[in-house]
Design a protein around this motif. Structure first.
Motif, short mmCIF file in Angstrom:
data_model
loop_
_atom_site.label_atom_id
_atom_site.label_comp_id
_atom_site.label_asym_id
_atom_site.label_seq_id
_atom_site.Cartn_x
_atom_site.Cartn_y
_atom_site.Cartn_z
N TRP A 197 10.21 -4.21 -10.52
CA TRP A 197 9.92 -2.79 -10.80
C TRP A 197 11.21 -1.97 -10.80
N ILE A 198 12.04 -2.13 -9.77
CA ILE A 198 13.30 -1.39 -9.71
C ILE A 198 14.17 -1.72 -10.91
N ALA A 199 14.28 -3.00 -11.23
CA ALA A 199 15.15 -3.42 -12.34
C ALA A 199 14.70 -2.81 -13.66
N GLN A 200 13.41 -2.83 -13.93
CA GLN A 200 12.89 -2.30 -15.19
C GLN A 200 13.17 -0.81 -15.31
N GLU B 146 9.55 8.38 -7.94
CA GLU B 146 9.01 9.05 -9.11
C GLU B 146 8.32 8.11 -10.11
N THR B 147 8.51 6.82 -9.98
CA THR B 147 7.77 5.88 -10.85
C THR B 147 6.85 5.00 -10.01
N ARG B 148 6.43 5.52 -8.88
CA ARG B 148 5.61 4.72 -7.95
C ARG B 148 4.32 4.25 -8.58
N HIS B 149 3.84 4.95 -9.61
CA HIS B 149 2.60 4.52 -10.27
C HIS B 149 2.74 3.12 -10.88
N VAL B 150 3.98 2.73 -11.22
CA VAL B 150 4.21 1.42 -11.83
C VAL B 150 3.84 0.31 -10.85
N GLN C 179 -0.23 -2.27 -9.82
CA GLN C 179 -0.33 -3.72 -9.65
C GLN C 179 -1.17 -4.11 -8.43
N TYR C 180 -1.58 -3.12 -7.65
CA TYR C 180 -2.32 -3.41 -6.42
C TYR C 180 -3.66 -2.67 -6.33
N ARG C 181 -3.98 -1.85 -7.31
CA ARG C 181 -5.16 -0.99 -7.18
C ARG C 181 -6.48 -1.75 -7.27
N HIS C 182 -6.45 -3.03 -7.62
CA HIS C 182 -7.68 -3.82 -7.55
C HIS C 182 -8.05 -4.18 -6.11
N ARG D 83 -6.24 -3.34 2.53
CA ARG D 83 -6.19 -4.80 2.32
C ARG D 83 -5.14 -5.17 1.29
N SER D 84 -4.27 -4.24 0.98
CA SER D 84 -3.27 -4.46 -0.06
C SER D 84 -1.91 -4.78 0.55
N PRO D 85 -1.15 -5.71 -0.05
CA PRO D 85 0.21 -5.98 0.43
C PRO D 85 1.16 -4.81 0.25
N VAL D 86 0.83 -3.85 -0.61
CA VAL D 86 1.54 -2.58 -0.69
C VAL D 86 0.52 -1.49 -0.39
N THR D 87 0.76 -0.72 0.66
CA THR D 87 -0.21 0.26 1.12
C THR D 87 -0.06 1.54 0.31
N TYR D 88 -0.85 1.63 -0.73
CA TYR D 88 -0.81 2.80 -1.61
C TYR D 88 -1.86 3.83 -1.14
N PRO D 89 -1.81 5.08 -1.60
CA PRO D 89 -0.82 5.67 -2.49
C PRO D 89 0.52 5.86 -1.78
N LEU D 90 1.60 5.62 -2.51
CA LEU D 90 2.94 5.79 -1.96
C LEU D 90 3.27 7.27 -1.86
#
Length: 327
Positions: free
Chosen positions: A41-44, A278-282, A286-289, A294-301
């Protein structure tokens, strides 16, 4: 022309534009887990905002002290490590970094992952506390990660058990040591282990195993000692996070730290922090399912909390977080 997925919104920090082409080396995880995904994500998003010949590579890593040392030694420009608090000892050369300190480490932000290190034993043993465990001294077959001076899980498991007066092999038991949580969870699921010390508590297998395990609260003096010696914080596992289990305190194992050194160019540090916020939606997409808890990334960021790190922020990154509008 490169695609750019986000433009500066009114009241938001300015979108970076770096005219020169850059070559950056990032360091993620083994290759197929969350740290590598964050690096992608960062690289893109960063490459979209740098010169046309920009090249960004992500090196494989274990994501533990090896990553901290790699960025501290200048082998890579940016490294991901987890849990965030474990990098603090490297600043002053404490604990596992007593042989080599890295005072120039700086943070670009954190990607939140609410995680805990937990100690669990099979219910058949009839043990509910560390006091009962010490009294019973069962021959446990305990699954955890390798304690090799690099793996943070193995290191933390060793410290928690030793400071709690638990001697697995001395009591006639066996340590089943692996690198990643999946193998350790499989040991319990398939009956090779009757106890486990591990993290990644959001993984589905924990819900299956939790019905048959007793989770032991880490005693306060142990938690206090770990904080005093290494700055490792404690945290609570909430009621019913594991099926039928009441809330208990244990070692916090939260968050992915985006780490660099003080000599990273200011505009790159700002740009990476801007990408995170600012691009946290990207990455969220990938985790909103998965449910957030229970997500490995605890959203919303939340960009504000992403800038709250136990390692000092790089000045370029701080410029982004300081420009965020007041909530």
């Amino acid at each position: 022309m490169k695609p750019v997925t986000c433009r500066t919104q009114p009241g938001r920090p300015a979108e970076p534009k770096i005219d020169r082409s850059v070559t950056l080396h990032l360091r993620g995880d083994w290759g197929g887990a969350n740290l590598h995904r964050v690096c992608g994500w960062i690289a893109q998003e960063l490459a979209d905002r740098c010169g046309p010949h920009t090249r960004i590579a992500t090196w494989n890593s274990r994501g533990f002290s090896d990553a901290v040392r790699a960025v501290g030694r200048g082998e890579v420009h940016v490294a991901m490590t987890t849990p965030t608090a474990f990098a603090v000892a490297a600043l002053e050369g404490r604990g596992g970094y007593a042989d080599e300190s890295f005072p120039d480490l700086r943070a670009l932000g954190v990607v939140p992952q609410r995680d805990r290190l937990v100690v669990a034993v099979h219910q058949d043993l009839g043990i509910h506390t560390f006091a009962e465990l010490r009294e019973s001294k069962p021959a446990l077959r305990l699954a955890t990660s390798v304690n090799d001076g690099v793996n943070h899980v193995g290191l933390a498991a060793h410290e928690v058990l030793t400071r709690s007066g638990v001697d697995i092999t001395g009591w006639g038991g066996e340590l089943l040591e692996d690198e990643r949580p999946f193998e350790s969870l499989d040991h319990v699921r398939e009956g090779r282990a009757n106890a486990i010390v591990h993290e990644a508590v959001m993984l589905p297998p924990w819900q299956e195993l939790g019905r048959f395990m007793n989770f032991l609260e880490v005693e306060q003096d142990v938690l206090d000692g770990l904080y005093e010696d290494f700055a490792w914080p404690a945290a609570v596992v909430d009621d019913d996070y594991f099926p039928g289990c009441r809330a208990f305190r244990t070692l916090d194992f939260s968050d992915f730290l985006v780490l660099t050194r003080a000599d990273l160019a200011d505009d790159l540090a700002y740009a990476i922090a801007w990408v995170l916020g600012e691009t946290r939606h990207v990455i969220e997409g990938q985790y909103r399912h998965l449910a957030p808890e229970r997500s490995p990334v605890t959203y919303p960021l939340d960009p504000v909390t992403m800038g709250e790190t136990p390692v000092p922020l790089h000045p370029g990154a701080a410029r982004y977080y300081n420009a965020l509008p007041a909530s």
